[in-house]
Write a protein that holds these residues in place. Structure first.
Motif, PDB file in Angstrom:
ATOM      1  N   SER A 248      -0.657  30.952   4.297  1.00 24.07           N
ATOM      2  CA  SER A 248      -1.408  29.773   3.879  1.00 24.07           C
ATOM      3  C   SER A 248      -2.870  30.110   3.630  1.00 24.07           C
ATOM      4  N   ALA A 249      -3.451  30.984   4.447  1.00 23.85           N
ATOM      5  CA  ALA A 249      -4.852  31.352   4.251  1.00 23.85           C
ATOM      6  C   ALA A 249      -5.065  31.994   2.879  1.00 23.85           C
ATOM      7  N   ILE A 250      -4.129  32.845   2.459  1.00 23.62           N
ATOM      8  CA  ILE A 250      -4.236  33.486   1.146  1.00 23.62           C
ATOM      9  C   ILE A 250      -4.061  32.455   0.042  1.00 23.62           C
ATOM     10  N   PHE A 251      -3.045  31.597   0.192  1.00 19.58           N
ATOM     11  CA  PHE A 251      -2.827  30.601  -0.861  1.00 19.58           C
ATOM     12  C   PHE A 251      -4.025  29.673  -0.996  1.00 19.58           C
ATOM     13  N   TRP A 252      -4.585  29.207   0.120  1.00 19.26           N
ATOM     14  CA  TRP A 252      -5.740  28.321   0.036  1.00 19.26           C
ATOM     15  C   TRP A 252      -6.898  29.016  -0.656  1.00 19.26           C
ATOM     16  N   PHE A 253      -7.068  30.326  -0.423  1.00 20.32           N
ATOM     17  CA  PHE A 253      -8.175  31.033  -1.062  1.00 20.32           C
ATOM     18  C   PHE A 253      -8.008  31.027  -2.581  1.00 20.32           C
ATOM     19  N   VAL A 254      -6.819  31.397  -3.050  1.00 18.92           N
ATOM     20  CA  VAL A 254      -6.566  31.441  -4.489  1.00 18.92           C
ATOM     21  C   VAL A 254      -6.648  30.042  -5.090  1.00 18.92           C
ATOM     22  N   ALA A 255      -6.054  29.056  -4.424  1.00 19.54           N
ATOM     23  CA  ALA A 255      -6.060  27.692  -4.940  1.00 19.54           C
ATOM     24  C   ALA A 255      -7.472  27.123  -5.006  1.00 19.54           C
ATOM     25  N   MET A 256      -8.291  27.464  -4.028  1.00 21.87           N
ATOM     26  CA  MET A 256      -9.660  26.962  -4.039  1.00 21.87           C
ATOM     27  C   MET A 256     -10.472  27.617  -5.147  1.00 21.87           C
ATOM     28  N   GLU A 257     -10.278  28.922  -5.340  1.00 20.62           N
ATOM     29  CA  GLU A 257     -10.957  29.626  -6.432  1.00 20.62           C
ATOM     30  C   GLU A 257     -10.623  28.963  -7.767  1.00 20.62           C
TER      31      GLU A 257
ATOM     32  N   HIS B  82      -4.024  14.635  -0.366  1.00 24.15           N
ATOM     33  CA  HIS B  82      -4.267  15.675   0.638  1.00 24.15           C
ATOM     34  C   HIS B  82      -3.164  15.684   1.677  1.00 24.15           C
ATOM     35  N   ASP B  83      -2.769  14.507   2.131  1.00 24.00           N
ATOM     36  CA  ASP B  83      -1.709  14.428   3.137  1.00 24.00           C
ATOM     37  C   ASP B  83      -0.376  14.940   2.590  1.00 24.00           C
ATOM     38  N   GLN B  84      -0.189  14.844   1.288  1.00 25.42           N
ATOM     39  CA  GLN B  84       1.054  15.290   0.668  1.00 25.42           C
ATOM     40  C   GLN B  84       1.092  16.793   0.431  1.00 25.42           C
ATOM     41  N   ILE B  85      -0.041  17.390   0.027  1.00 22.75           N
ATOM     42  CA  ILE B  85      -0.026  18.800  -0.382  1.00 22.75           C
ATOM     43  C   ILE B  85      -0.972  19.702   0.401  1.00 22.75           C
ATOM     44  N   GLY B  86      -1.715  19.125   1.338  1.00 23.29           N
ATOM     45  CA  GLY B  86      -2.715  19.930   2.040  1.00 23.29           C
ATOM     46  C   GLY B  86      -2.302  20.424   3.402  1.00 23.29           C
ATOM     47  N   GLY B  87      -1.039  20.239   3.761  1.00 25.99           N
ATOM     48  CA  GLY B  87      -0.582  20.654   5.080  1.00 25.99           C
ATOM     49  C   GLY B  87      -0.276  22.139   5.181  1.00 25.99           C
ATOM     50  N   GLU B  88      -0.217  22.611   6.399  1.00 32.33           N
ATOM     51  CA  GLU B  88       0.030  24.032   6.662  1.00 32.33           C
ATOM     52  C   GLU B  88       1.359  24.500   6.078  1.00 32.33           C
ATOM     53  N   ASP B  89       2.412  23.702   6.232  1.00 29.24           N
ATOM     54  CA  ASP B  89       3.714  24.104   5.716  1.00 29.24           C
ATOM     55  C   ASP B  89       3.689  24.280   4.202  1.00 29.24           C
ATOM     56  N   VAL B  90       2.983  23.363   3.513  1.00 33.06           N
ATOM     57  CA  VAL B  90       2.898  23.450   2.057  1.00 33.06           C
ATOM     58  C   VAL B  90       2.128  24.694   1.648  1.00 33.06           C
TER      59      VAL B  90
ATOM     60  N   MET C 212       0.845  -1.207   0.000  1.00 31.66           N
ATOM     61  CA  MET C 212       0.000   0.000   0.000  1.00 31.66           C
ATOM     62  C   MET C 212       0.876   1.251   0.000  1.00 31.66           C
ATOM     63  N   THR C 213       0.516   2.216  -0.832  1.00 33.28           N
ATOM     64  CA  THR C 213       1.268   3.467  -0.882  1.00 33.28           C
ATOM     65  C   THR C 213       1.013   4.280   0.381  1.00 33.28           C
ATOM     66  N   THR C 214       2.047   4.826   0.959  1.00 31.36           N
ATOM     67  CA  THR C 214       1.903   5.654   2.154  1.00 31.36           C
ATOM     68  C   THR C 214       2.173   7.110   1.816  1.00 31.36           C
ATOM     69  N   ALA C 215       1.604   7.987   2.637  1.00 30.07           N
ATOM     70  CA  ALA C 215       1.735   9.416   2.376  1.00 30.07           C
ATOM     71  C   ALA C 215       3.179   9.856   2.546  1.00 30.07           C
ATOM     72  N   ARG C 216       3.652  10.618   1.597  1.00 25.82           N
ATOM     73  CA  ARG C 216       4.969  11.222   1.689  1.00 25.82           C
ATOM     74  C   ARG C 216       4.821  12.672   1.265  1.00 25.82           C
ATOM     75  N   ALA C 217       5.053  13.577   2.173  1.00 25.36           N
ATOM     76  CA  ALA C 217       4.857  14.997   1.876  1.00 25.36           C
ATOM     77  C   ALA C 217       5.861  15.461   0.830  1.00 25.36           C
ATOM     78  N   VAL C 218       5.501  16.547   0.160  1.00 25.06           N
ATOM     79  CA  VAL C 218       6.416  17.160  -0.796  1.00 25.06           C
ATOM     80  C   VAL C 218       7.713  17.506  -0.071  1.00 25.06           C
ATOM     81  N   GLU C 219       8.831  17.194  -0.676  1.00 23.35           N
ATOM     82  CA  GLU C 219      10.117  17.390  -0.018  1.00 23.35           C
ATOM     83  C   GLU C 219      10.578  18.851  -0.080  1.00 23.35           C
ATOM     84  N   ASN C 220      11.523  19.167   0.792  1.00 19.65           N
ATOM     85  CA  ASN C 220      12.168  20.487   0.812  1.00 19.65           C
ATOM     86  C   ASN C 220      11.198  21.622   1.122  1.00 19.65           C
ATOM     87  N   ILE C 221      10.165  21.338   1.884  1.00 14.06           N
ATOM     88  CA  ILE C 221       9.213  22.370   2.289  1.00 14.06           C
ATOM     89  C   ILE C 221       9.625  22.896   3.662  1.00 14.06           C
TER      90      ILE C 221
END
Length: 257
Positions: free
Chosen positions: A192-201, A228-236, A1-10
């Protein structure tokens, strides 16, 4: 089974030892957020608001004066609002809808530093459908399982009780779709709040286009959760805002004043 691995170098969001420095940092991000919304054509007259929690007075938030053109907001002209809705620093009127919604969110979500709401075209169109964003694209998966729909439109949000119900609907998520209205995003940083707004739009736009063209294929739930686990975190979310920050400051450095 594939496990979540966050985007690197964040990298993690920047930390601050000096509250005054952190306050200035947050205020500049708020000003940038207003400029970004205007720059991307997501503003609509006086509609919309961005807030950030004050780093020392946690029950106070900073926002732009009501009626200010988003594309001209400067960090130095933000106003500080207390828990009663009184402007205690700065000059200018308070957007009462901003207070009704954002005060409830900042009160019920101590982890939230920034909150963003505006009336973007595709956000409004999608909000009229009264449903959640589907996992049709990799980018949309950032919101998979972490957003809700507030489906009780009763007019302009001026009643604190409605603001409380929006905050309850948001829960511990990063976004809420306000039916027949638009959308709102939050973050542990203003960035992150600004990025999520633009990304959601943009994810709204992609879904509307896909459904208009045919019958889109949704990403399977397991893959959507993984993504979601890879790209939906606060740091990303915070880091993803940095290119937008670089762009808007390069174009409009006066926002820092």
């Amino acid at each position: 089974m594939t496990t979540a691995r966050a985007v690197e170098n964040i990298p993690s969001p920047r930390g601050f030892a000096d509250p005054a420095e952190e306050r200035e940092h947050r205020k500049r991000r708020v000003a940038a957020g207003y400029r970004v919304i205007a720059r991307f054509g997501l503003d609509e007259g006086i509609a919309g608001h961005i807030t950030c929690r004050d780093p020392e007075r946690a029950d106070h938030f900073w926002t732009a004066p009501f009626g200010r053109y988003f594309g001209a907001v400067r960090a130095s002209e933000l106003i500080l609002v207390d828990e009663a809705g009184t402007v205690v620093d700065g000059e200018g009127p308070l957007n009462q809808a901003a207070f009704a919604i954002h005060s409830a969110i900042h009160r019920t979500r101590p982890d939230v530093v920034g909150a963003v709401h505006a009336h973007g075209l595709h956000g409004k169109a999608f909000a009229a459908l009264g449903r959640r964003l589907a996992p049709l694209t990799q980018d949309a998966c950032a919101f998979y399982g972490s957003h809700a729909v507030f489906d009780d439109f009763t007019g302009v949000v001026l009643d604190p009780d409605v603001g409380n119900r929006i905050a309850d609907c948001l829960g511990d998520g990063k976004a809420v779709i306000l039916a027949n209205h638009g959308h709102l995003t939050v973050g542990g940083t203003v960035d992150s709040a600004i990025f999520w707004f633009v990304a959601m739009e943009r994810s709204f736009q992609a879904e509307l286009l896909a459904r208009a063209a045919g019958t889109p294929r949704e990403i399977e739930p397991a893959a959507a959760r993984l993504t979601h686990d890879q790209i939906g975190g606060e740091d990303v979310g915070s880091f993803a805002f940095q290119p937008i920050w670089q762009r808007i400051v390069g174009e409009q450095p006066d926002l820092l004043d």
